[in-house]
Design an enzyme around this catalytic site. Sequence first.
Site, PDB file in Angstrom:
ATOM      1  N   GLU A 257      33.068 -39.191   3.644  1.00  0.00           N
ATOM      2  CA  GLU A 257      32.121 -38.949   2.358  1.00  0.00           C
ATOM      3  C   GLU A 257      32.898 -37.698   1.410  1.00  0.00           C
ATOM      4  OE1 GLU A 257      29.390 -40.621   1.782  1.00  0.00           O
ATOM      5  OE2 GLU A 257      29.189 -41.656   3.473  1.00  0.00           O
ATOM      6  N   CYS A 296      26.630 -33.340  -3.115  1.00  0.00           N
ATOM      7  CA  CYS A 296      27.734 -34.121  -3.372  1.00  0.00           C
ATOM      8  C   CYS A 296      27.090 -35.212  -4.160  1.00  0.00           C
ATOM      9  CB  CYS A 296      28.078 -34.777  -1.976  1.00  0.00           C
ATOM     10  SG  CYS A 296      26.867 -35.484  -0.939  1.00  0.00           S
TER      11      CYS A 296
HETATM   12  P1  NAP Z   1      36.691 -29.091   3.225  1.00  0.00           P
HETATM   13  O1  NAP Z   1      37.538 -27.996   2.999  1.00  0.00           O
HETATM   14  O2  NAP Z   1      37.392 -30.464   3.062  1.00  0.00           O
HETATM   15  O3  NAP Z   1      36.042 -28.870   4.525  1.00  0.00           O
HETATM   16  C1  NAP Z   1      35.156 -29.837   5.015  1.00  0.00           C
HETATM   17  C2  NAP Z   1      35.168 -29.804   6.501  1.00  0.00           C
HETATM   18  O4  NAP Z   1      36.546 -29.988   7.167  1.00  0.00           O
HETATM   19  C3  NAP Z   1      34.883 -28.200   7.255  1.00  0.00           C
HETATM   20  O5  NAP Z   1      34.296 -28.447   8.252  1.00  0.00           O
HETATM   21  C4  NAP Z   1      36.315 -27.642   7.481  1.00  0.00           C
HETATM   22  O6  NAP Z   1      36.195 -26.796   8.246  1.00  0.00           O
HETATM   23  C5  NAP Z   1      36.930 -28.939   7.782  1.00  0.00           C
HETATM   24  N1  NAP Z   1      38.339 -28.751   7.682  1.00  0.00           N
HETATM   25  C6  NAP Z   1      39.427 -28.336   6.618  1.00  0.00           C
HETATM   26  N2  NAP Z   1      40.450 -28.552   7.231  1.00  0.00           N
HETATM   27  C7  NAP Z   1      40.638 -29.196   8.127  1.00  0.00           C
HETATM   28  C8  NAP Z   1      41.641 -29.867   8.549  1.00  0.00           C
HETATM   29  N3  NAP Z   1      42.841 -29.592   8.369  1.00  0.00           N
HETATM   30  N4  NAP Z   1      41.541 -30.512   9.876  1.00  0.00           N
HETATM   31  C9  NAP Z   1      40.152 -30.702  10.230  1.00  0.00           C
HETATM   32  N5  NAP Z   1      38.951 -30.387   9.694  1.00  0.00           N
HETATM   33  C10 NAP Z   1      39.354 -29.575   8.599  1.00  0.00           C
HETATM   34  O7  NAP Z   1      35.469 -29.099   1.964  1.00  0.00           O
HETATM   35  P2  NAP Z   1      35.054 -28.156   1.229  1.00  0.00           P
HETATM   36  O8  NAP Z   1      35.791 -27.721   0.090  1.00  0.00           O
HETATM   37  O9  NAP Z   1      34.344 -27.180   2.301  1.00  0.00           O
HETATM   38  O10 NAP Z   1      33.493 -28.916   1.016  1.00  0.00           O
HETATM   39  C11 NAP Z   1      33.144 -29.178  -0.260  1.00  0.00           C
HETATM   40  C12 NAP Z   1      33.321 -30.731  -0.774  1.00  0.00           C
HETATM   41  O11 NAP Z   1      32.614 -31.621   0.015  1.00  0.00           O
HETATM   42  C13 NAP Z   1      33.118 -30.929  -2.059  1.00  0.00           C
HETATM   43  O12 NAP Z   1      34.178 -31.579  -2.655  1.00  0.00           O
HETATM   44  C14 NAP Z   1      31.934 -32.193  -1.904  1.00  0.00           C
HETATM   45  O13 NAP Z   1      32.114 -32.865  -2.929  1.00  0.00           O
HETATM   46  C15 NAP Z   1      32.026 -32.623  -0.767  1.00  0.00           C
HETATM   47  N6  NAP Z   1      30.822 -33.088   0.035  1.00  0.00           N
HETATM   48  C16 NAP Z   1      30.751 -34.510   0.060  1.00  0.00           C
HETATM   49  C17 NAP Z   1      29.510 -34.965   0.561  1.00  0.00           C
HETATM   50  C18 NAP Z   1      29.130 -36.430   0.761  1.00  0.00           C
HETATM   51  O14 NAP Z   1      28.338 -36.955   1.274  1.00  0.00           O
HETATM   52  N7  NAP Z   1      29.785 -37.162  -0.040  1.00  0.00           N
HETATM   53  C19 NAP Z   1      28.644 -34.088   0.857  1.00  0.00           C
HETATM   54  C20 NAP Z   1      28.841 -32.559   0.914  1.00  0.00           C
HETATM   55  C21 NAP Z   1      30.029 -32.316   0.385  1.00  0.00           C
HETATM   56  P3  NAP Z   1      36.312 -25.312   8.067  1.00  0.00           P
HETATM   57  O15 NAP Z   1      34.830 -24.763   7.269  1.00  0.00           O
HETATM   58  O16 NAP Z   1      36.161 -24.403   9.265  1.00  0.00           O
HETATM   59  O17 NAP Z   1      37.456 -25.088   6.957  1.00  0.00           O
END
Ligand code: NAP
Length: 517
Positions: A257, A296
């Site tokens: 997602e 999201c």
């Molecule tokens: P993100 O940086 O991708 O982080 C999401 C998760 O992935 C966190 O738990 C993060 O851990 C982890 N993570 C980061 N790098 C990783 C790696 N290399 N290996 C494994 N895990 C890793 O996303 P964000 O920027 O915090 O989140 C916002 C985004 O989420 C927005 O763009 C939004 O559109 C999207 N979103 C989508 C939905 C949906 O249902 N489609 C819902 C909510 C949000 P850490 O926090 O420890 O870095």
Amino acid sequence: MTELLSNYLGGRWQAGSGAGTPLFDPVLGTELVRVDATGLDLPGGFAFARGQGGRALRALGYRQRGELLAAVAKVLQANRDAYYEISTANSGTTRADTGIDVDGAIYTLGTYARLAAGLPDGRFLPDGEALPLAKDGSFATRHVQVPADGLALFINAFNFPSWGLWEKAAPALLSGVPVVVKPATATAWLTQRMVKDVVDAGVLPAGALSIVCGGSAGLLDALAPQDVLSFTGSAETAAILRGHPAVTRHSVRVNVEADSVNSALLMPDAAPGTPAFDLFVKELAREMTQKSGQKCTAIRRAFVPAAHYGAVAQAVGARLAKTVVGNPRNEAVRMGSLVSRAQLAAVREGMDALRGAAQVLHDGAAVALVDADPGIACCVGPTLFGLATPEAVRAGSVVHEVEVFGPAATLLPYADLPQAVAQVARGQGSLVASLYGDDAPLLARTALQLAPLHGRVHVVSPACAATHTGHGNVMPQSLHGGPGRAGGGAELGGLRALDFYHRRVAIQGAPETLNAL
Ligand code: NAP
């Protein structure tokens, strides 16, 4: 030093060996707790979950596992007040916004507990009838769905620390698949506390639910062929996870997602003064401000007939002007803060990109915060952008590409419906699109046109004005996910969610063997 939260892995609480990453109150700027996963035996903990947790869950039938979900919901309900406090402190949410996360989770668990009552009480789910493979009928094939023999790893986003866990865990546990959750670090406290309450209550078998807080290092390396991975977060991280050697080597099933530039469309018949027009205006303002736009599914692009562009801008602006922004502990406040300084910076950067590409129709930049220090609080006012003409909408690209994960949306005029549908498609695949009008055949036709590029099409007409569940509200009965940019995932949708946690297998044999399954 603030408290270092423990991880629950291998059937026991374990602290990381590092100093920990601090979690902050985004309104007051104070440090709350710390999380750390350094030095954990992830392969050992995963093996415990698969072995002990998975075996114990699959020793039960679907209906019994449904009873486990009901018991989990009861534990969460009993501790709800503490979750509201943690959410306000760590996510900067108002009570209403906390409710979407916390009560939404409890509702989703309850929904799956009820759905379980309609499932067969066996060890597998039937998938169609047996079909003969021999002319005399002595040999046949029958398809069944069996629970995956591994674990489900959830890597979650910061914006739904409660719902994000339970909307995935409910179908996983109901399927008989143990769960390991790694919440986003910034807001991990609420997830950790909920897991702690459920573990302490002893309502799930040992190993059925584990949590790793802090870094993600080593998590994917510990995956095995029967495991599944469900990710919510950015498209960039999704690409890293999809390409991880353990995922590709073991063909680990992955659900993503990711981000999404969702649309709302005011239909040509919905002129100012009609109920559909008012419903559109109300929903757009609500979507922009609910959870400070950190959903999201939130509306990012709002398409309107060119003739009504000015009227919509004025009506939405009037609503946004009434939004009181600041410290969610103050009862007058309607919109709290973003979750962190990092998100504040990202949202400002995204708004600057829109500012450079569009006009500002309602500016939230200078909003006066209530009970909050603008130098500390991660609060930002709602801002409505706009492109004045259909030609500008066609020529523009930034507004169709940039997802500002905060209280911002862009108003986009269209000349005719085919043009509007074509511009919606420039989102490259979204979680949801919503339509507002009062011409049922036209609404239905347009919904089907938008369907291939969306996971959900939400159609609002006066007939459901008081009962529709909201553009951005994800209901457990309805599919959540979307193609293309939205990640290509599929969650919820009632019992459809169980597909991800099951393997479909064809069993061939004599009819008496197949009947004995
Ligand atoms: P993100 O940086 O991708 O982080 C999401 C998760 O992935 C966190 O738990 C993060 O851990 C982890 N993570 C980061 N790098 C990783 C790696 N290399 N290996 C494994 N895990 C890793 O996303 P964000 O920027 O915090 O989140 C916002 C985004 O989420 C927005 O763009 C939004 O559109 C999207 N979103 C989508 C939905 C949906 O249902 N489609 C819902 C909510 C949000 P850490 O926090 O420890 O870095």
